[in-house]
Design a protein around this motif. Sequence first.
Motif, PDB file in Angstrom:
ATOM      1  N   LEU A   1       3.448  50.890 105.268  1.00  0.00           N
ATOM      2  CA  LEU A   1       2.551  51.522 104.208  1.00  0.00           C
ATOM      3  C   LEU A   1       1.313  52.218 105.168  1.00  0.00           C
ATOM      4  O   LEU A   1       1.164  53.212 104.721  1.00  0.00           O
ATOM      5  N   ILE A   2       1.326  51.518 106.156  1.00  0.00           N
ATOM      6  CA  ILE A   2       0.140  52.355 107.112  1.00  0.00           C
ATOM      7  C   ILE A   2       0.641  53.691 107.602  1.00  0.00           C
ATOM      8  O   ILE A   2       0.015  54.742 107.244  1.00  0.00           O
TER       9      ILE A   2
ATOM     10  N   ALA B   1       2.983  55.592 106.273  1.00  0.00           N
ATOM     11  CA  ALA B   1       3.640  56.538 105.133  1.00  0.00           C
ATOM     12  C   ALA B   1       2.279  57.023 104.498  1.00  0.00           C
ATOM     13  O   ALA B   1       1.965  58.354 104.239  1.00  0.00           O
ATOM     14  N   GLN B   2       1.154  56.249 104.356  1.00  0.00           N
ATOM     15  CA  GLN B   2      -0.341  56.667 103.623  1.00  0.00           C
ATOM     16  C   GLN B   2      -0.732  57.659 104.709  1.00  0.00           C
ATOM     17  O   GLN B   2      -1.352  58.512 104.358  1.00  0.00           O
ATOM     18  N   THR B   3      -0.592  57.369 106.113  1.00  0.00           N
ATOM     19  CA  THR B   3      -1.264  58.065 106.929  1.00  0.00           C
ATOM     20  C   THR B   3      -0.866  59.456 107.050  1.00  0.00           C
ATOM     21  O   THR B   3      -1.378  60.675 107.080  1.00  0.00           O
TER      22      THR B   3
ATOM     23  N   LEU C   1       0.751  60.857 104.461  1.00  0.00           N
ATOM     24  CA  LEU C   1       0.183  61.534 103.414  1.00  0.00           C
ATOM     25  C   LEU C   1      -1.210  62.235 103.567  1.00  0.00           C
ATOM     26  O   LEU C   1      -1.289  63.279 102.964  1.00  0.00           O
ATOM     27  N   GLY C   2      -2.067  61.507 104.028  1.00  0.00           N
ATOM     28  CA  GLY C   2      -3.254  61.903 104.219  1.00  0.00           C
ATOM     29  C   GLY C   2      -3.465  63.066 105.299  1.00  0.00           C
ATOM     30  O   GLY C   2      -4.133  63.893 105.059  1.00  0.00           O
TER      31      GLY C   2
END
Length: 262
Positions: free
Chosen positions: A197-198, A200-202, A204-205
Amino acid sequence: MKTEVTILGGGNLGSALANGLAHTEEYSTTVTRRNIDLIKHLEEKGITVTSDNKSAVEKSKLLILAVQPTQIEALIDEIKPVLDPDKHILISAITGLTDEEITELTGPGFQIIRVMPNTAASINQSMTCIEKTPHEEAEQETIKLFNTLGKTLLIETELMEASTVLGACGIAFFLRYIRAASQGGIEVGFHAQDAQLIAAQTALGASALLLKSNGHPEAEIDKVTTPKGCTIAGLNEMEHNGLSSALIKGIKTSYDMIEKIR
């Protein structure tokens, strides 16, 4: 009234395009595949599935060719009796297949537009490169279609193979980075699901920062690298082990493979 689109080839890419189009209001989508059991699930989203290529072609104006290169000759032979150059726009998402090669199979007179989307089309986040052609009307309709599936970029014909590597193969390259980052996260203490999660979201960011600012990656990197800090230490270690070099070599190797196939 919705525009009818037929996707000839319900493999991974064809199914991704169909899933994305199911989220739009402008298009009604049909997908074909020899074994329709493999794409039956698409019916739940309002997509028509069939093994009858000819009937699917007859009812649509926009035809997306999404089969493997080795399958295109048999496909064109099958649908040729119902192909109409005054009605159909042929949109090819087939790697390495030129307009001229498609024309040899279909006969002259067709508006053919080559595109290279990626599987993020399934969530309307594709990067689709579209070939510049003299067919202005067909080109605009194709851009409109793929704008509903993400971002588009009009490029010269000679860059189509390069767009395959950077945009389509690129999905796998970036996913492998996220996988590696997740594994690193596990090593420093996170459970696997949290690490992913960390990471993938990073990722994306980071992408969103560049898309919004239209700036250079190094400008954003500079904002999070402090003197003697942990970020620059990690970056330098990655570079010492060939991170950028490996990515560049991988992209070039994929491109060379397409050239060999052609």
